[in-house]
Design a protein around this motif. Structure first.
Motif, PDB file in Angstrom:
ATOM      1  N   TRP A 223      18.336 -22.776  34.930  1.00  0.00           N
ATOM      2  CA  TRP A 223      19.415 -22.161  35.713  1.00  0.00           C
ATOM      3  C   TRP A 223      20.621 -23.101  35.836  1.00  0.00           C
ATOM      4  O   TRP A 223      21.757 -22.687  35.590  1.00  0.00           O
ATOM      5  N   GLY A 224      20.342 -24.346  36.237  1.00  0.00           N
ATOM      6  CA  GLY A 224      21.424 -25.301  36.469  1.00  0.00           C
ATOM      7  C   GLY A 224      22.302 -25.473  35.247  1.00  0.00           C
ATOM      8  O   GLY A 224      23.526 -25.492  35.326  1.00  0.00           O
ATOM      9  N   TYR A 225      21.659 -25.560  34.090  1.00  0.00           N
ATOM     10  CA  TYR A 225      22.396 -25.725  32.837  1.00  0.00           C
ATOM     11  C   TYR A 225      23.184 -24.447  32.532  1.00  0.00           C
ATOM     12  O   TYR A 225      24.388 -24.471  32.291  1.00  0.00           O
ATOM     13  N   PHE A 226      22.474 -23.305  32.594  1.00  0.00           N
ATOM     14  CA  PHE A 226      23.101 -22.046  32.202  1.00  0.00           C
ATOM     15  C   PHE A 226      24.279 -21.703  33.105  1.00  0.00           C
ATOM     16  O   PHE A 226      25.304 -21.192  32.655  1.00  0.00           O
ATOM     17  N   ASP A 227      24.120 -21.996  34.405  1.00  0.00           N
ATOM     18  CA  ASP A 227      25.160 -21.589  35.357  1.00  0.00           C
ATOM     19  C   ASP A 227      26.516 -22.233  35.043  1.00  0.00           C
ATOM     20  O   ASP A 227      27.551 -21.687  35.357  1.00  0.00           O
ATOM     21  N   LYS A 228      26.459 -23.407  34.411  1.00  0.00           N
ATOM     22  CA  LYS A 228      27.729 -24.077  34.080  1.00  0.00           C
ATOM     23  C   LYS A 228      28.387 -23.459  32.851  1.00  0.00           C
ATOM     24  O   LYS A 228      29.571 -23.640  32.611  1.00  0.00           O
ATOM     25  N   ILE A 229      27.597 -22.764  32.038  1.00  0.00           N
ATOM     26  CA  ILE A 229      28.199 -22.252  30.798  1.00  0.00           C
ATOM     27  C   ILE A 229      28.345 -20.720  30.756  1.00  0.00           C
ATOM     28  O   ILE A 229      29.389 -20.224  30.380  1.00  0.00           O
ATOM     29  N   GLY A 230      27.289 -19.997  31.161  1.00  0.00           N
ATOM     30  CA  GLY A 230      27.382 -18.531  31.139  1.00  0.00           C
ATOM     31  C   GLY A 230      27.164 -17.961  29.747  1.00  0.00           C
ATOM     32  O   GLY A 230      27.167 -18.683  28.744  1.00  0.00           O
ATOM     33  N   GLN A 231      26.995 -16.647  29.717  1.00  0.00           N
ATOM     34  CA  GLN A 231      26.609 -15.961  28.479  1.00  0.00           C
ATOM     35  C   GLN A 231      27.711 -15.997  27.409  1.00  0.00           C
ATOM     36  O   GLN A 231      27.417 -16.011  26.230  1.00  0.00           O
ATOM     37  N   THR A 232      28.954 -16.070  27.839  1.00  0.00           N
ATOM     38  CA  THR A 232      30.048 -16.039  26.854  1.00  0.00           C
ATOM     39  C   THR A 232      30.027 -17.309  26.009  1.00  0.00           C
ATOM     40  O   THR A 232      30.110 -17.262  24.780  1.00  0.00           O
ATOM     41  N   ARG A 233      29.900 -18.442  26.682  1.00  0.00           N
ATOM     42  CA  ARG A 233      29.845 -19.703  25.916  1.00  0.00           C
ATOM     43  C   ARG A 233      28.510 -19.826  25.189  1.00  0.00           C
ATOM     44  O   ARG A 233      28.454 -20.322  24.072  1.00  0.00           O
ATOM     45  N   ASP A 234      27.431 -19.386  25.846  1.00  0.00           N
ATOM     46  CA  ASP A 234      26.094 -19.569  25.278  1.00  0.00           C
ATOM     47  C   ASP A 234      25.877 -18.722  24.024  1.00  0.00           C
ATOM     48  O   ASP A 234      25.231 -19.161  23.079  1.00  0.00           O
ATOM     49  N   MET A 235      26.420 -17.522  24.004  1.00  0.00           N
ATOM     50  CA  MET A 235      26.087 -16.597  22.913  1.00  0.00           C
ATOM     51  C   MET A 235      27.287 -16.090  22.105  1.00  0.00           C
ATOM     52  O   MET A 235      27.179 -15.895  20.905  1.00  0.00           O
ATOM     53  N   LYS A 276      45.818 -12.507  30.632  1.00  0.00           N
ATOM     54  CA  LYS A 276      45.802 -11.923  31.972  1.00  0.00           C
ATOM     55  C   LYS A 276      46.072 -10.415  31.954  1.00  0.00           C
ATOM     56  O   LYS A 276      45.475  -9.657  32.689  1.00  0.00           O
ATOM     57  N   LYS A 277      46.959 -10.014  31.032  1.00  0.00           N
ATOM     58  CA  LYS A 277      47.377  -8.608  31.030  1.00  0.00           C
ATOM     59  C   LYS A 277      46.312  -7.680  30.438  1.00  0.00           C
ATOM     60  O   LYS A 277      46.140  -6.560  30.886  1.00  0.00           O
ATOM     61  N   ASN A 278      45.624  -8.160  29.373  1.00  0.00           N
ATOM     62  CA  ASN A 278      44.702  -7.227  28.716  1.00  0.00           C
ATOM     63  C   ASN A 278      43.224  -7.522  28.977  1.00  0.00           C
ATOM     64  O   ASN A 278      42.358  -6.846  28.458  1.00  0.00           O
ATOM     65  N   VAL A 279      42.943  -8.550  29.791  1.00  0.00           N
ATOM     66  CA  VAL A 279      41.538  -8.946  29.960  1.00  0.00           C
ATOM     67  C   VAL A 279      40.671  -7.837  30.554  1.00  0.00           C
ATOM     68  O   VAL A 279      39.526  -7.640  30.138  1.00  0.00           O
ATOM     69  N   ASN A 280      41.220  -7.087  31.481  1.00  0.00           N
ATOM     70  CA  ASN A 280      40.402  -6.023  32.081  1.00  0.00           C
ATOM     71  C   ASN A 280      40.250  -4.826  31.153  1.00  0.00           C
ATOM     72  O   ASN A 280      39.300  -4.062  31.261  1.00  0.00           O
ATOM     73  N   LEU A 281      41.176  -4.701  30.235  1.00  0.00           N
ATOM     74  CA  LEU A 281      41.107  -3.619  29.254  1.00  0.00           C
ATOM     75  C   LEU A 281      40.040  -3.929  28.202  1.00  0.00           C
ATOM     76  O   LEU A 281      39.344  -3.059  27.708  1.00  0.00           O
ATOM     77  N   TYR A 282      39.903  -5.199  27.867  1.00  0.00           N
ATOM     78  CA  TYR A 282      39.054  -5.573  26.726  1.00  0.00           C
ATOM     79  C   TYR A 282      37.729  -6.240  27.076  1.00  0.00           C
ATOM     80  O   TYR A 282      36.921  -6.470  26.181  1.00  0.00           O
ATOM     81  N   ASN A 453      40.028 -18.265  30.513  1.00  0.00           N
ATOM     82  CA  ASN A 453      41.220 -18.525  31.334  1.00  0.00           C
ATOM     83  C   ASN A 453      41.749 -17.253  31.970  1.00  0.00           C
ATOM     84  O   ASN A 453      42.145 -17.250  33.137  1.00  0.00           O
ATOM     85  N   ALA A 454      41.723 -16.173  31.186  1.00  0.00           N
ATOM     86  CA  ALA A 454      42.233 -14.905  31.722  1.00  0.00           C
ATOM     87  C   ALA A 454      41.364 -14.448  32.897  1.00  0.00           C
ATOM     88  O   ALA A 454      41.871 -13.966  33.902  1.00  0.00           O
ATOM     89  N   TRP A 455      40.058 -14.607  32.774  1.00  0.00           N
ATOM     90  CA  TRP A 455      39.165 -14.236  33.893  1.00  0.00           C
ATOM     91  C   TRP A 455      39.515 -15.036  35.137  1.00  0.00           C
ATOM     92  O   TRP A 455      39.579 -14.518  36.235  1.00  0.00           O
ATOM     93  N   GLU A 456      39.740 -16.315  34.887  1.00  0.00           N
ATOM     94  CA  GLU A 456      40.006 -17.186  36.027  1.00  0.00           C
ATOM     95  C   GLU A 456      41.346 -16.834  36.685  1.00  0.00           C
ATOM     96  O   GLU A 456      41.413 -16.672  37.904  1.00  0.00           O
ATOM     97  N   ASN A 457      42.361 -16.654  35.849  1.00  0.00           N
ATOM     98  CA  ASN A 457      43.681 -16.335  36.401  1.00  0.00           C
ATOM     99  C   ASN A 457      43.722 -14.972  37.069  1.00  0.00           C
ATOM    100  O   ASN A 457      44.512 -14.724  37.961  1.00  0.00           O
ATOM    101  N   ASN A 458      42.886 -14.106  36.574  1.00  0.00           N
ATOM    102  CA  ASN A 458      42.918 -12.729  37.047  1.00  0.00           C
ATOM    103  C   ASN A 458      41.903 -12.471  38.143  1.00  0.00           C
ATOM    104  O   ASN A 458      41.805 -11.366  38.647  1.00  0.00           O
ATOM    105  N   LYS A 459      41.098 -13.490  38.425  1.00  0.00           N
ATOM    106  CA  LYS A 459      39.971 -13.344  39.354  1.00  0.00           C
ATOM    107  C   LYS A 459      39.167 -12.082  38.971  1.00  0.00           C
ATOM    108  O   LYS A 459      38.914 -11.198  39.789  1.00  0.00           O
ATOM    109  N   SER A 460      38.809 -11.991  37.693  1.00  0.00           N
ATOM    110  CA  SER A 460      38.145 -10.779  37.197  1.00  0.00           C
ATOM    111  C   SER A 460      36.828 -10.521  37.905  1.00  0.00           C
ATOM    112  O   SER A 460      36.075 -11.441  38.182  1.00  0.00           O
ATOM    113  N   LYS A 461      36.595  -9.254  38.112  1.00  0.00           N
ATOM    114  CA  LYS A 461      35.421  -8.829  38.885  1.00  0.00           C
ATOM    115  C   LYS A 461      34.134  -9.065  38.085  1.00  0.00           C
ATOM    116  O   LYS A 461      34.098  -8.854  36.868  1.00  0.00           O
TER     117      LYS A 461
END
Ligand code: BG6
Length: 491
Positions: A223-235, A276-282, A453-461
């Motif tokens: 968990w500790g390792y995965f939590d720092k990276i997440g599925q996007t970086r991992d896979m 930031k503009k298209n992150v929620n679309l894609y 970065n877009a997730w972070e800037n956009n505070k994506s849900k």
């Protein structure tokens, strides 16, 4: 074809000999290569680690790893030969002077060396320094880097620079184990040797592409390792982008490593950046909550052992990737991957555009032609065609029909090798086509960084989904807004 190639002897030095990767994958694969008579006479395997092991202790550990992870009875004759290749060197990579201990083992027989870095990436620099100091990096030597190489463009550049100070690009073999899977290797054959596909693999005929890599496992004690990276970086950064680049690459003019890599790189560099503009679309990011798997209750991500309750890390991601080049412009590539989905299943689905000049009034009811390439398990390919339903009816009644190819049935006498067997062997042979270049890694990170970065800037849900389901509803909506839906995977 690797099996006919000349076998050269190497000293394979495994940094991280006590680790999970070594026990689960490297050792069983090397033993399997021994069974197949693919290790040259004088090849040796030198485990490196902090353990105070003697040669005989290491040999014992290796034997039990083979028993446990290969799930095979040890063959006495094979084991005797394999055992004689095994050595152990006690090194703490934090102490540069420890590397001198390798001299005794390596210089005794003066062979070319392959260093396998099966350790966390923050140790790569220290290992390189140690190897450099004692000259274990001659121009004949090689190095294998386990993923991930970095966790952003910046950090991957840093690692690539450090390793690059000691080894040239032609000596560096960056592993993405998906590239060693038989079904991924077959993509080249499928696309470029079959004229029915060769001429129809482009934006004129393809409607859209879906790539799914689903896992039923959760975080499995990391968990500790995965939590720092997440599925996007991992896979996604590695496996899914590599699959995408092979699916979309143009025909190379030969099968040389550099040529193939250049074609893949062109695709990675043509990916439309997400902002930031298209992150929620894609994109859709999700995290699993408590659910059921095969009737058993399973905890949510934040209820796992060692979890932080307010973690915002994604365990699921779905993306609409767009390739802005002349071959694929306008064809969406949908990617999805997640932990705690209903089953382990990876597939590529190519959907073809409808031909609607004769049957146009019925078109809405007729599914698109599709090719489903099952990467794992039950490896094979299904092609879905539209057929007339037999009968005397004077009107055409149509139905979808499946044409099926199963590796198990069509290649009964052949074994599907583990990807590490192939990749280790390719490295012994010095063939780099199945390894990832620095440019590819950096192009992938550039795109992934744009999403993160877009997730972070956009505070994506963060969308929640129940463990044991196919991800959040928003993942279906990602396709629905383009009148499409995910291929139904039968569990
Ligand atoms: C690894 C990831 O690269 O691939 C793991 O770090 C994941 O999280 C694994 O489980 C999946 O590989 P495979 O071959 O089992 O699909």
């Amino acid at each position: 074809m690797v099996f006919s190639q000349k076998k050269i002897s190497y000293d394979l030095v495994i940094f991280g000999a006590k680790g999970d990767l070594s026990k689960r994958k490297l050792i069983p694969s090397l033993y399997q290569l021994e069974i197949l008579n693919q290790l040259s006479e004088n090849t040796r395997i030198i485990g490196v680690g902090r353990a105070e092991w003697k040669k005989k202790d290491y040999r014992k550990i290796v034997k039990s790893s083979i028993k446990e992870f290969l799930n095979k009875k040890i063959i006495k004759k094979i084991w005797k030969k394999f055992k004689s290749r095994l050595y152990f060197c006690n090194i703490d990579v934090n102490h540069i002077s420890h590397f001198s201990k390798l001299k005794k083992i390596l210089f005794k027989k003066k062979k070319n060396i392959i260093h396998y870095f099966a350790m966390p990436q923050n140790t790569f620099g220290k290992i390189c320094k140690g190897l450099g100091k004692y000259k274990f990096n001659s121009s004949q030597d090689r190095v294998i880097l386990e993923k991930p190489v970095g966790n952003s463009l910046k950090t991957s550049k840093k690692i690539n620079n450090i390793v690059g100070n000691y080894f040239q690009e032609k000596q560096i073999f960056r592993i993405d184990h998906y590239l060693g899977k038989e079904t991924i290797l077959n993509l080249i054959a499928l696309k470029f040797y079959n004229s029915i596909f060769f001429n129809n693999w482009n934006k004129n005929t393809v409607d859209h592409v879906q790539i799914t890599v689903a896992e039923e496992v959760g975080i499995e004690g990391r968990w500790g390792y995965f939590d720092k990276i997440g599925q996007t970086r991992d896979m996604v950064q590695n496996h899914l982008l590599q699959i995408l680049s092979i699916v979309a690459m143009s025909p190379p003019h030969n099968l040389k490593a550099d040529t193939i890599k250049k074609e893949k790189l062109k695709i990675l560099r043509s990916l439309r950046m997400i902002n930031k503009k298209n992150v929620n679309l894609y994109t859709v990011r999700g995290q699993y909550t408590q659910g059921f798997y095969q009737g058993k209750k399973i905890p949510g991500y934040i209820d796992e052992i060692g979890a932080i309750k307010n973690s915002n890390t994604e365990t699921f991601i779905a993306i609409q990737a767009n390739i802005d080049n002349k071959e694929w412009n306008g064809v969406p590539f949908y990617l999805r991957t997640g932990k705690r989905l209903p089953i382990k299943h990876s597939e590529i689905v190519i959907y073809f555009k409808p031909v609607n000049y004769l049957f146009s009034e019925k078109i809405n009811n007729i599914p698109l032609n599709k090719i489903v390439i099952r990467l794992q398990p039950n490896e094979g390919i299904d092609i879905f065609i539209i057929n007339k339903i037999p009968g005397l009816d004077s009107n055409y009644k149509l139905r979808e029909v499946k044409l099926k190819f199963d590796y198990k049935k069509s290649f009964k006498k052949f074994r599907l090798c583990d990807s590490y067997e192939r990749l280790l062997l390719e490295c012994f042979l010095g063939i780099q086509s199945l390894f990832v270049s620095r440019n590819e890694i950096e192009a992938s990170w550039k795109w992934i960084d744009s999403i993160l970065n877009a997730w972070e800037n956009n505070k994506s849900k963060l969308e929640l989904y129940k463990a044991g389901t196919w991800g959040p509803k928003a993942s279906s909506n990602l396709l629905k807004k383009n009148n499409k839906s995910w291929n139904k995977i039968i569990c």
